[in-house]
Design a protein around this motif. Structure first.
Motif, PDB file in Angstrom:
ATOM      1  N   GLY A 413       0.855  -1.328   0.024  1.00  0.00           N
ATOM      2  CA  GLY A 413      -0.110   0.015  -0.048  1.00  0.00           C
ATOM      3  C   GLY A 413       0.929   1.373  -0.116  1.00  0.00           C
ATOM      4  N   HIS A 423       0.497   6.190  -8.509  1.00  0.00           N
ATOM      5  CA  HIS A 423       0.284   5.136  -9.655  1.00  0.00           C
ATOM      6  C   HIS A 423       1.661   4.337  -9.879  1.00  0.00           C
ATOM      7  CE1 HIS A 423      -3.840   5.482  -9.993  1.00  0.00           C
ATOM      8  NE2 HIS A 423      -3.525   6.844 -10.169  1.00  0.00           N
ATOM      9  N   ALA A 426       2.396   1.999  -7.211  1.00  0.00           N
ATOM     10  CA  ALA A 426       1.666   0.541  -7.341  1.00  0.00           C
ATOM     11  C   ALA A 426       2.039  -0.101  -8.494  1.00  0.00           C
ATOM     12  CB  ALA A 426       0.293   1.188  -7.568  1.00  0.00           C
ATOM     13  N   CYS A 434      -2.733  -4.235  -4.514  1.00  0.00           N
ATOM     14  CA  CYS A 434      -2.061  -3.072  -4.079  1.00  0.00           C
ATOM     15  C   CYS A 434      -3.112  -2.099  -3.610  1.00  0.00           C
ATOM     16  CB  CYS A 434      -1.101  -2.601  -5.168  1.00  0.00           C
ATOM     17  SG  CYS A 434       0.484  -3.661  -5.434  1.00  0.00           S
ATOM     18  N   TYR A 435      -2.740  -1.280  -2.801  1.00  0.00           N
ATOM     19  CA  TYR A 435      -3.864  -0.213  -2.307  1.00  0.00           C
ATOM     20  C   TYR A 435      -3.140   1.281  -2.229  1.00  0.00           C
ATOM     21  CZ  TYR A 435      -5.746  -4.455  -0.077  1.00  0.00           C
ATOM     22  OH  TYR A 435      -6.035  -5.789   0.089  1.00  0.00           O
ATOM     23  N   ILE A 436      -4.009   2.328  -2.806  1.00  0.00           N
ATOM     24  CA  ILE A 436      -3.900   3.667  -2.882  1.00  0.00           C
ATOM     25  C   ILE A 436      -4.617   4.412  -1.899  1.00  0.00           C
ATOM     26  CG2 ILE A 436      -3.373   5.708  -4.135  1.00  0.00           C
ATOM     27  CD1 ILE A 436      -2.708   3.980  -6.718  1.00  0.00           C
ATOM     28  N   TYR A 439      -6.296   0.564   2.615  1.00  0.00           N
ATOM     29  CA  TYR A 439      -5.898  -0.847   2.838  1.00  0.00           C
ATOM     30  C   TYR A 439      -6.653  -1.991   3.294  1.00  0.00           C
ATOM     31  CZ  TYR A 439      -1.613  -3.620   3.187  1.00  0.00           C
ATOM     32  OH  TYR A 439      -0.680  -4.465   3.067  1.00  0.00           O
TER      33      TYR A 439
END
Ligand code: NDP
Length: 485
Positions: A413, A423, A426, A434-436, A439
């Motif tokens: 994350g 980005h 990621a 994956c986390y932006i 989570y």
């Protein structure tokens, strides 16, 4: 047993509860008190055979139903699961010790989501038509046959449903073995599927330790194995499945990074770190347990984290006000205590928690270490408990190299307000999920799974269909066939 909706026997085979008390007894222990609240019996060879025979016998007729018919049953099961969410959540809390505050919104509900999603998809599964001049090829999407599901103890209802729903949607049947630590909830999934109309033998549950799982994996009647568990178990199960060239899905462990850049919103980053380390008392495979915090935000982050951790309500997990429950077992608690001692010995700075609570049950405080370095044991090994490791970093290239310097690749994350960086980071993560600026979300619509040692295959989403079905190509010649002689 004194709680609602308790299963009435150890196994669910061919549409009915089955008992065989000649198997090894397995006590069911309520993690919040340490009290024995039930007993199941490990599957004997006769029970294993009965379950596999039931699944094998039921498979052809189940696959012969239309996708619409199969899907209707799965969607009916989803509705029953939602109607019974309260009782199933109470049971999940007894099985795992996770707070009702969590189980009532995450376990049966996400199981129901999987049944509904794959129920809806069952009727849409098709092959394709490939034109080759006059001739053509068509593909048939066919089931694999009998699938074995083997579960970990942290999400017993969810794992039983996440594996069962796509398997059944594709026309397979299943024998599911829960972890011996949490044997109860999968039985309710089987019961509900049967009540919703799944014919006898389509979804079976049998109890046991690793030896029962190993016997299932080795059996010639099994076509696919889906495991949720640790990397060492994954290695054994993968190797055993390879002997029969069986299909596999491996959802294994992790040691995932979470990167907090200076420009991140502090409150959101702290929320992400709490969700990614302390939900389910840290017993979540995708947890972001390596929290890299850029130097400019470090003090603000640690200060707010400590303040917010004081708000954790630790206690009776059946009380809806409780937000942090016990570890699943005395054994797991001991493992976590060992890692905390190790972190202190290796020089990490304990900034919060670290102690077992002086009460019945397997409670330990949410724990945070700061000044952790990459070579420490708590930085490299999966702890599977509420222990967060905070690392310092200065620049993006450096932190990306360190974040990816792990044998695991389950999740990762990033918290930042810089869109391009979010980005880019990621894309650079070596991880399956994956986390932006968030989570641990796991909606059924999105693929979930790991890279590197964290696993192969994907659960949930359209991607799961590829792992529970196979394509048959059919070549069709429209004209005469030439041969060399
Ligand atoms: P284990 O690997 O110990 O066990 C997983 C399951 O495999 C259990 O049902 C276990 O039975 C069974 N098993 C053990 N040995 C064998 C064998 N030789 N053949 C077949 N089956 C066997 O994991 P835990 O239950 O301790 O769960 C924690 C682990 O699971 C963590 O590493 C965690 O990261 C991972 N996990 C991964 C998830 C993901 O989606 N990627 C999600 C949740 C957890 P028994 O327990 O009865 O011995």
């Amino acid at each position: 047993m004194t709680y609602p909706t308790q299963p009435t026997a150890s196994h669910f085979i061919n549409g009915a509860y089955v008992e065989d008390d000649t198997g090894m007894p397995i006590d069911v222990i309520y993690p919040a008190t340490g009290a024995v609240i039930g007993r199941v019996y490990s599957a004997t060879p006769a029970i294993i055979d009965q379950a596999l025979r039931a699944a094998r016998n039921a498979q052809a007729a189940w696959a012969a139903m239309t996708g619409t018919e199969r899907g209707r049953i799965l969607r009916r099961a989803a509705d029953i699961m939602r109607d019974r969410n309260h009782d199933l959540s109470v049971l999940e809390t007894y099985d795992t010790g996770k707070p009702y505050q969590e189980t009532s919104v995450v376990d049966a509900t996400s199981g129901a989501d999987a049944l509904e999603y794959f129920g809806g998809m069952a009727a849409t599964l098709t092959g394709e038509h490939i034109q080759l001049g006059e001739d053509w090829v068509y593909t048939r999407r066919e089931p694999l046959g009998v699938c074995v599901g083997i579960g970990a103890w942290n999400y017993p209802t969810q794992i039983a449903s996440w594996k069962g729903a796509p398997a059944l949607a594709c026309g397979n049947t299943m024998v599911f073995k829960p972890s011996e630590t949490t044997p109860l909830c999968a039985l309710k999934v089987a019961e509900i599927l049967h009540e919703a109309g799944a014919p006898a033998g389509v979804y079976n549950v049998i109890q046991g330790l690793g030896d029962v799982g190993a016997a299932l994996v080795a059996d010639d009647r099994v076509d696919k194995v889906s495991l949720t568990g640790s990397v060492p178990t994954g290695r054994k199960v993968y190797a055993a499945a390879a002997a029969g060239i069986k299909h596999v899905t491996m959802e294994l462990g992790g040691k995932s990074p979470m990167i907090v850049f200076d420009d991140a919103d502090v409150e959101n980053a702290v929320s992400g770190a709490i969700l990614g380390n302390f939900y389910s008392s840290g017993q979540v495979c995708s947890n972001g347990t390596r929290v890299f915090v850029q130097s400019g935000i470090k003090e603000a982050f640690l200060t707010r984290l400590a303040e917010r951790l004081k708000g954790a309500v630790i206690g009776d997990p059946q009380d809806p006000a409780t937000s942090f429950g016990p570890m699943v077992s005395e054994r797991q608690l001991g493992i976590v205590e060992g890692y905390i001692a190790n972190g202190q010995e290796e020089g990490a700075r304990l900034v919060y928690g670290g102690k077992r609570l002086a009460k019945d049950g397997f409670f330990i405080e949410p724990t945070v270490f700061a000044d952790v370095t990459d070579d420490m044991t708590i930085a490299r090994e999966e702890i599977f408990g509420p222990v967060m490791a905070v690392f310092d970093f200065d620049d993006e290239d450096e932190v990306m190299a360190r974040a990816n310097d792990t044998e695991f690749g389950l999740a990762a994350g990033v918290f930042t307000r810089d869109l391009a960086r979010a980005h880019r980071v990621a894309a650079g993560f070596q991880a399956g999920t994956c986390y932006i600026n968030t989570y641990n979300d796991a909606p059924v619509e999105a693929p979930f799974g790991g890279s590197k040692l964290s696993g192969v295959g994907r659960e949930n989403s359209k991607a799961a269909i590829a792992h529970y079905s196979q394509l048959k190509s059919v070549y069709v010649r429209m004209g005469d066939l030439e041969a060399p002689f």
